[in-house]
Write an enzyme that holds these catalytic residues in place. Sequence first.
Site, PDB file in Angstrom:
ATOM      1  N   SER A 203      54.276  18.235 -12.744  1.00 58.47           N
ATOM      2  CA  SER A 203      54.386  18.878 -11.430  1.00 58.47           C
ATOM      3  C   SER A 203      55.588  19.818 -11.362  1.00 58.47           C
ATOM      4  O   SER A 203      56.600  19.613 -12.042  1.00 58.47           O
ATOM      5  CB  SER A 203      54.554  17.822 -10.339  1.00 58.47           C
ATOM      6  OG  SER A 203      53.484  16.923 -10.351  1.00 58.47           O
TER       7      SER A 203
HETATM    8  N1  SAH Z   1      53.344  12.429 -12.551  1.00 63.53           N
HETATM    9  C1  SAH Z   1      53.089  13.334 -13.651  1.00 63.53           C
HETATM   10  C2  SAH Z   1      52.109  14.430 -13.318  1.00 63.53           C
HETATM   11  C3  SAH Z   1      50.766  13.900 -13.445  1.00 63.53           C
HETATM   12  S1  SAH Z   1      49.436  14.983 -13.692  1.00 63.53           S
HETATM   13  C4  SAH Z   1      54.352  13.925 -14.205  1.00 63.53           C
HETATM   14  O1  SAH Z   1      55.429  13.663 -13.650  1.00 63.53           O
HETATM   15  O2  SAH Z   1      54.251  14.601 -15.215  1.00 63.53           O
HETATM   16  C5  SAH Z   1      48.185  13.826 -13.237  1.00 63.53           C
HETATM   17  C6  SAH Z   1      47.938  12.730 -14.230  1.00 63.53           C
HETATM   18  O3  SAH Z   1      47.034  11.821 -13.626  1.00 63.53           O
HETATM   19  C7  SAH Z   1      47.276  13.212 -15.518  1.00 63.53           C
HETATM   20  O4  SAH Z   1      48.022  12.820 -16.623  1.00 63.53           O
HETATM   21  C8  SAH Z   1      45.911  12.537 -15.498  1.00 63.53           C
HETATM   22  O5  SAH Z   1      45.430  12.166 -16.777  1.00 63.53           O
HETATM   23  C9  SAH Z   1      46.192  11.307 -14.623  1.00 63.53           C
HETATM   24  N2  SAH Z   1      45.013  10.719 -14.003  1.00 63.53           N
HETATM   25  C10 SAH Z   1      43.923  11.346 -13.479  1.00 63.53           C
HETATM   26  N3  SAH Z   1      43.062  10.458 -12.974  1.00 63.53           N
HETATM   27  C11 SAH Z   1      43.607   9.214 -13.181  1.00 63.53           C
HETATM   28  C12 SAH Z   1      43.190   7.878 -12.889  1.00 63.53           C
HETATM   29  N4  SAH Z   1      42.039   7.612 -12.284  1.00 63.53           N
HETATM   30  N5  SAH Z   1      44.007   6.874 -13.249  1.00 63.53           N
HETATM   31  C13 SAH Z   1      45.193   7.096 -13.866  1.00 63.53           C
HETATM   32  N6  SAH Z   1      45.638   8.342 -14.173  1.00 63.53           N
HETATM   33  C14 SAH Z   1      44.852   9.385 -13.838  1.00 63.53           C
END
Ligand code: SAH
Length: 216
Positions: free
Chosen positions: A64
């Site tokens: 993000s």
């Molecule tokens: N918090 C992260 C940004 C996350 S991007 C950071 O600081 O970098 C969103 C993430 O959510 C991705 O890695 C994606 O694979 C994950 N994601 C998507 N759907 C999900 C689910 N149902 N359960 C767990 N993770 C999930």
Amino acid sequence: MELEKWEEEAKSMVEIQVKRRTIKNSALLEAMAKLPRHLFVPEGLRNLAYADCALPIGEGQTISQPYIAAKMTELLDPRPGDKVLEIGTGSGYQAALLATMGCIVFTIERIAALAASAKKIFEELGLLDKIKINIGDGRLGWPEEAPFDCIIVTAAAPEIEKAWVDQLAEGGKLVLPLVVSFNVEQLVKITKTKGKLEQKHYDYCSFVPLLPGVKT
Ligand code: SAH
């Protein structure tokens, strides 16, 4: 990147992108200034690690934008010692930020490769005692560890999952990017007080989607 150089970049990121956009939580500002964000970004993009944008981290996912991570954390308003659940570990930056603020973090990621690389960075930063990571579908929460003082969802959620609300402690807070219409998301904070839910809407934003299942 040289040590001093990243520290300068992190400081000016906090000043220009975060403080000037009215984020005030001093524990958060301090944690952002001392966390080496470049470690969470692929090597080829490290010169952009402190820039005012989200960046790709592989597997079609993103870390993000610093301001959005800050805004979500300020809305969450975690206290040291709080038990925090994160859905979507991604690069690990948000989880590391919460752990640096003294929280005990439980983070769930559906893509095994991302979970593995985040875990390596937590280890390198000495944060593994504060962060537990699980590969799974975060829509289900982490019932064995509930209740949580705070829950943060970092992928665009089409709806507020019942599991998250159920796993919130009394007085607990849930912050997520909620899909409010086609391709439009808004940061939403839900507070649980005496079993009742209060919902407030904040900034518009753009996240990768929350997807079902696990990808190994
Ligand atoms: N918090 C992260 C940004 C996350 S991007 C950071 O600081 O970098 C969103 C993430 O959510 C991705 O890695 C994606 O694979 C994950 N994601 C998507 N759907 C999900 C689910 N149902 N359960 C767990 N993770 C999930």
